[in-house]
Design an enzyme around this catalytic site. Structure first.
Site, PDB file in Angstrom:
ATOM      1  N   THR A 178     -10.563  -7.125  -5.739  1.00 44.95           N
ATOM      2  CA  THR A 178     -11.881  -7.072  -6.394  1.00 44.95           C
ATOM      3  C   THR A 178     -12.482  -5.667  -6.242  1.00 44.95           C
ATOM      4  O   THR A 178     -13.376  -5.305  -6.989  1.00 44.95           O
ATOM      5  CB  THR A 178     -12.834  -8.122  -5.785  1.00 44.95           C
ATOM      6  OG1 THR A 178     -12.708  -8.098  -4.361  1.00 44.95           O
ATOM      7  CG2 THR A 178     -12.513  -9.519  -6.270  1.00 44.95           C
TER       8      THR A 178
ATOM      9  N   ASP B 164       0.834  -1.209   0.000  1.00 39.94           N
ATOM     10  CA  ASP B 164       0.000   0.000   0.000  1.00 39.94           C
ATOM     11  C   ASP B 164       0.868   1.258   0.000  1.00 39.94           C
ATOM     12  O   ASP B 164       1.985   1.254   0.539  1.00 39.94           O
ATOM     13  CB  ASP B 164      -0.900  -0.031   1.251  1.00 39.94           C
ATOM     14  CG  ASP B 164      -2.085   0.898   1.116  1.00 39.94           C
ATOM     15  OD1 ASP B 164      -2.270   1.500   0.041  1.00 39.94           O
ATOM     16  OD2 ASP B 164      -2.841   1.031   2.099  1.00 39.94           O
TER      17      ASP B 164
ATOM     18  N   HIS C  64       2.742   3.010  -8.893  1.00 41.47           N
ATOM     19  CA  HIS C  64       2.532   1.576  -9.130  1.00 41.47           C
ATOM     20  C   HIS C  64       3.742   0.963  -9.843  1.00 41.47           C
ATOM     21  O   HIS C  64       4.150  -0.157  -9.561  1.00 41.47           O
ATOM     22  CB  HIS C  64       1.263   1.346  -9.959  1.00 41.47           C
ATOM     23  CG  HIS C  64       0.011   1.798  -9.260  1.00 41.47           C
ATOM     24  ND1 HIS C  64      -0.244   1.488  -7.936  1.00 41.47           N
ATOM     25  CD2 HIS C  64      -1.059   2.528  -9.686  1.00 41.47           C
ATOM     26  CE1 HIS C  64      -1.416   2.020  -7.585  1.00 41.47           C
ATOM     27  NE2 HIS C  64      -1.921   2.653  -8.612  1.00 41.47           N
TER      28      HIS C  64
ATOM     29  N   SER D  34      -8.413  -5.071   4.391  1.00 42.14           N
ATOM     30  CA  SER D  34      -8.892  -4.790   3.033  1.00 42.14           C
ATOM     31  C   SER D  34      -9.247  -6.065   2.266  1.00 42.14           C
ATOM     32  O   SER D  34      -8.822  -6.244   1.118  1.00 42.14           O
ATOM     33  CB  SER D  34      -7.844  -3.977   2.262  1.00 42.14           C
ATOM     34  OG  SER D  34      -7.595  -2.771   2.924  1.00 42.14           O
TER      35      SER D  34
ATOM     36  N   GLU E 171       0.857 -13.696  12.040  1.00 37.63           N
ATOM     37  CA  GLU E 171       1.425 -12.538  12.747  1.00 37.63           C
ATOM     38  C   GLU E 171       1.375 -11.324  11.814  1.00 37.63           C
ATOM     39  O   GLU E 171       1.759 -11.427  10.644  1.00 37.63           O
ATOM     40  CB  GLU E 171       2.887 -12.818  13.126  1.00 37.63           C
ATOM     41  CG  GLU E 171       3.069 -13.980  14.083  1.00 37.63           C
ATOM     42  CD  GLU E 171       2.452 -13.719  15.453  1.00 37.63           C
ATOM     43  OE1 GLU E 171       2.471 -12.558  15.911  1.00 37.63           O
ATOM     44  OE2 GLU E 171       1.963 -14.688  16.063  1.00 37.63           O
TER      45      GLU E 171
ATOM     46  N   LEU F 145      10.904 -20.790  -4.264  1.00 40.70           N
ATOM     47  CA  LEU F 145       9.853 -19.887  -3.779  1.00 40.70           C
ATOM     48  C   LEU F 145       8.626 -19.894  -4.698  1.00 40.70           C
ATOM     49  O   LEU F 145       8.764 -19.844  -5.924  1.00 40.70           O
ATOM     50  CB  LEU F 145      10.421 -18.461  -3.729  1.00 40.70           C
ATOM     51  CG  LEU F 145       9.414 -17.362  -3.373  1.00 40.70           C
ATOM     52  CD1 LEU F 145       9.251 -17.247  -1.858  1.00 40.70           C
ATOM     53  CD2 LEU F 145       9.835 -16.016  -3.941  1.00 40.70           C
TER      54      LEU F 145
ATOM     55  N   TRP G   7     -11.462  -2.271  -8.946  1.00 39.31           N
ATOM     56  CA  TRP G   7     -12.186  -1.885 -10.171  1.00 39.31           C
ATOM     57  C   TRP G   7     -12.849  -0.518 -10.014  1.00 39.31           C
ATOM     58  O   TRP G   7     -13.223   0.112 -11.004  1.00 39.31           O
ATOM     59  CB  TRP G   7     -13.259  -2.928 -10.510  1.00 39.31           C
ATOM     60  CG  TRP G   7     -12.714  -4.251 -10.909  1.00 39.31           C
ATOM     61  CD1 TRP G   7     -12.636  -5.375 -10.133  1.00 39.31           C
ATOM     62  CD2 TRP G   7     -12.157  -4.625 -12.190  1.00 39.31           C
ATOM     63  NE1 TRP G   7     -12.071  -6.416 -10.843  1.00 39.31           N
ATOM     64  CE2 TRP G   7     -11.770  -5.975 -12.110  1.00 39.31           C
ATOM     65  CE3 TRP G   7     -11.952  -3.932 -13.386  1.00 39.31           C
ATOM     66  CZ2 TRP G   7     -11.192  -6.662 -13.175  1.00 39.31           C
ATOM     67  CZ3 TRP G   7     -11.367  -4.617 -14.456  1.00 39.31           C
ATOM     68  CH2 TRP G   7     -10.999  -5.957 -14.338  1.00 39.31           C
TER      69      TRP G   7
ATOM     70  N   TRP H  59       2.981   7.901  -2.529  1.00 41.09           N
ATOM     71  CA  TRP H  59       4.397   8.036  -2.921  1.00 41.09           C
ATOM     72  C   TRP H  59       4.497   8.927  -4.162  1.00 41.09           C
ATOM     73  O   TRP H  59       5.330   9.828  -4.227  1.00 41.09           O
ATOM     74  CB  TRP H  59       4.976   6.647  -3.213  1.00 41.09           C
ATOM     75  CG  TRP H  59       6.427   6.624  -3.580  1.00 41.09           C
ATOM     76  CD1 TRP H  59       7.494   6.465  -2.738  1.00 41.09           C
ATOM     77  CD2 TRP H  59       6.981   6.760  -4.911  1.00 41.09           C
ATOM     78  NE1 TRP H  59       8.674   6.499  -3.446  1.00 41.09           N
ATOM     79  CE2 TRP H  59       8.385   6.676  -4.790  1.00 41.09           C
ATOM     80  CE3 TRP H  59       6.435   6.949  -6.179  1.00 41.09           C
ATOM     81  CZ2 TRP H  59       9.246   6.757  -5.882  1.00 41.09           C
ATOM     82  CZ3 TRP H  59       7.290   7.048  -7.274  1.00 41.09           C
ATOM     83  CH2 TRP H  59       8.681   6.952  -7.113  1.00 41.09           C
TER      84      TRP H  59
ATOM     85  N   ARG I  28      -0.326   8.769 -10.292  1.00 38.71           N
ATOM     86  CA  ARG I  28      -0.415   7.588  -9.416  1.00 38.71           C
ATOM     87  C   ARG I  28       0.236   6.361 -10.057  1.00 38.71           C
ATOM     88  O   ARG I  28       0.828   5.524  -9.377  1.00 38.71           O
ATOM     89  CB  ARG I  28      -1.878   7.292  -9.100  1.00 38.71           C
ATOM     90  CG  ARG I  28      -2.577   8.345  -8.261  1.00 38.71           C
ATOM     91  CD  ARG I  28      -4.046   7.999  -8.077  1.00 38.71           C
ATOM     92  NE  ARG I  28      -4.229   6.682  -7.507  1.00 38.71           N
ATOM     93  CZ  ARG I  28      -4.088   6.395  -6.208  1.00 38.71           C
ATOM     94  NH1 ARG I  28      -3.800   7.351  -5.355  1.00 38.71           N
ATOM     95  NH2 ARG I  28      -4.253   5.169  -5.770  1.00 38.71           N
TER      96      ARG I  28
HETATM   97  C1  FPP Z   1      -2.196   0.178  -3.179  1.00 42.35           C
HETATM   98  O1  FPP Z   1      -1.627   1.449  -3.200  1.00 42.35           O
HETATM   99  C2  FPP Z   1      -1.606  -0.638  -4.223  1.00 42.35           C
HETATM  100  C3  FPP Z   1      -2.304  -1.223  -5.223  1.00 42.35           C
HETATM  101  C4  FPP Z   1      -3.754  -1.137  -5.356  1.00 42.35           C
HETATM  102  C5  FPP Z   1      -1.620  -1.970  -6.279  1.00 42.35           C
HETATM  103  C6  FPP Z   1      -0.381  -2.707  -5.875  1.00 42.35           C
HETATM  104  C7  FPP Z   1       0.373  -3.026  -7.075  1.00 42.35           C
HETATM  105  C8  FPP Z   1       1.698  -2.943  -7.167  1.00 42.35           C
HETATM  106  C9  FPP Z   1       2.599  -2.609  -6.062  1.00 42.35           C
HETATM  107  C10 FPP Z   1       2.325  -3.280  -8.439  1.00 42.35           C
HETATM  108  C11 FPP Z   1       2.795  -4.693  -8.398  1.00 42.35           C
HETATM  109  C12 FPP Z   1       2.414  -5.376  -9.570  1.00 42.35           C
HETATM  110  C13 FPP Z   1       3.039  -6.436 -10.080  1.00 42.35           C
HETATM  111  C14 FPP Z   1       2.434  -7.092 -11.207  1.00 42.35           C
HETATM  112  C15 FPP Z   1       4.303  -6.959  -9.575  1.00 42.35           C
HETATM  113  P1  FPP Z   1      -2.583   2.695  -3.447  1.00 42.35           P
HETATM  114  O2  FPP Z   1      -2.632   2.957  -4.899  1.00 42.35           O
HETATM  115  O3  FPP Z   1      -3.920   2.453  -2.828  1.00 42.35           O
HETATM  116  O4  FPP Z   1      -1.818   3.817  -2.694  1.00 42.35           O
HETATM  117  P2  FPP Z   1      -2.452   5.041  -1.883  1.00 42.35           P
HETATM  118  O5  FPP Z   1      -3.246   4.436  -0.748  1.00 42.35           O
HETATM  119  O6  FPP Z   1      -1.268   5.785  -1.414  1.00 42.35           O
HETATM  120  O7  FPP Z   1      -3.297   5.794  -2.834  1.00 42.35           O
END
Ligand code: FPP
Length: 253
Positions: free
Chosen positions: A80, A34, A51, A209, A220, A145, A83, A39, A47
């Site tokens: 889910t 998250d 990612h 979530s 843990e 892994l 979306w 960031w 945004r």
């Molecule tokens: C939550 O941060 C993150 C997500 C919904 C997506 C997580 C995906 C990645 C880290 C990419 C990894 C993907 C692959 C295929 C390796 P947020 O967008 O909700 O952040 P915020 O709460 O700061 O807005």
């Protein structure tokens, strides 16, 4: 109780890989990655840039987990509920597995990593499905892994799917035993995986979530304020170090 986790995380410990492997290594680590959006916002970037940076962190964390002897690493890549985000962001998030696997698959194969997916695959774009199916296929004989992507995954949907599948098997006369925890486990998308020993959530949010609701019963939890794109190897070591100091009793004494 949650304050305790936060306080623990305020005093980061510096611990080496060599030290960590002397203790017990969690078999299964699950991560709610998250903070990508925050960031990016801090840097006045879109945004999606968060990612993308987050995807790079998955690579580094996978490599370290593999070196440490972690058996399964589950990462929550798309829920889910995701979306509900703007279409552009959804499209971007659902293209990332393709980019990740397109660039990283040879290394995953070399590292003996097996890729696995948990989630409703039918609803994700065909190009993403194709990339994921290829990765699952190309790594199916790997014995190291397991990198388990939670993609279009939701814990409640998973439980409901399991229940409906059980009903169907019962109606068709294919189910002749009482449903106990082991039987139920086999109907979940995580069938065959051990339950997570350690759950990590970044970015200071302290909630599940809709993630692995059944499987996290005795896990843990470790929370950190670090945003996922800033998550470094040292943070994973810190989380495992905290895990190694916990007394797990599974309801016993
Ligand atoms: C939550 O941060 C993150 C997500 C919904 C997506 C997580 C995906 C990645 C880290 C990419 C990894 C993907 C692959 C295929 C390796 P947020 O967008 O909700 O952040 P915020 O709460 O700061 O807005």
């Amino acid at each position: 109780m949650f304050e305790k986790f936060k306080k623990t995380n305020k005093k980061p410990v510096s611990i080496s890989e060599e030290e960590i492997v002397k203790g017990s290594i969690p078999n299964h680590i699950a991560i709610i990655m998250d903070g990508n959006g925050r960031w990016a916002k801090k840097r006045s970037l879109p945004r999606t840039a968060g990612h993308h940076e987050g995807m790079k962190v998955v690579k580094r964390v996978t490599k370290l987990a593999s070196r440490l002897g972690v058996k399964t690493l589950t990462v929550y890549a798309f829920s889910t509920e995701n979306w509900k985000r703007p279409e552009d962001e959804v499209n971007y998030l659902l293209r990332l597995p393709q980019e990740f696997l397109g660039t990283f698959l040879p290394e995953l194969i070399e590292e003996n990593v097996r890729v696995r997916i948990m989630g409703n695959k039918e609803a994700i774009p065909a190009h993403t499905q194709k990339a994921v199916d290829k990765a699952v296929h190309d790594t199916k004989h790997n014995t190291g892994l397991v990198l388990n992507f939670a993609l279009n995954y939701g814990g409640r949907a998973e439980i409901l799917d399991a229940v409906n599948h059980i009903l169907l098997d019962y109606q068709e006369g294919n189910l002749h035993k009482k449903i106990d925890e082991d039987v139920f486990d086999q109907y979940l998308m995580s069938a065959g995986l051990q339950d997570p020993d350690l759950l990590i959530r970044t970015s200071g949010e302290i909630r599940l979530s809709n993630f692995m609701l059944w499987q996290l019963a005795y896990t843990e939890f470790w929370f950190t304020d670090v945003l996922w794109p800033d998550f470094k190897e040292k943070h994973l070591l810190e989380a495992i170090h905290a895990y190694q100091k916990r007394g797990r009793r599974f309801g016993g004494v």
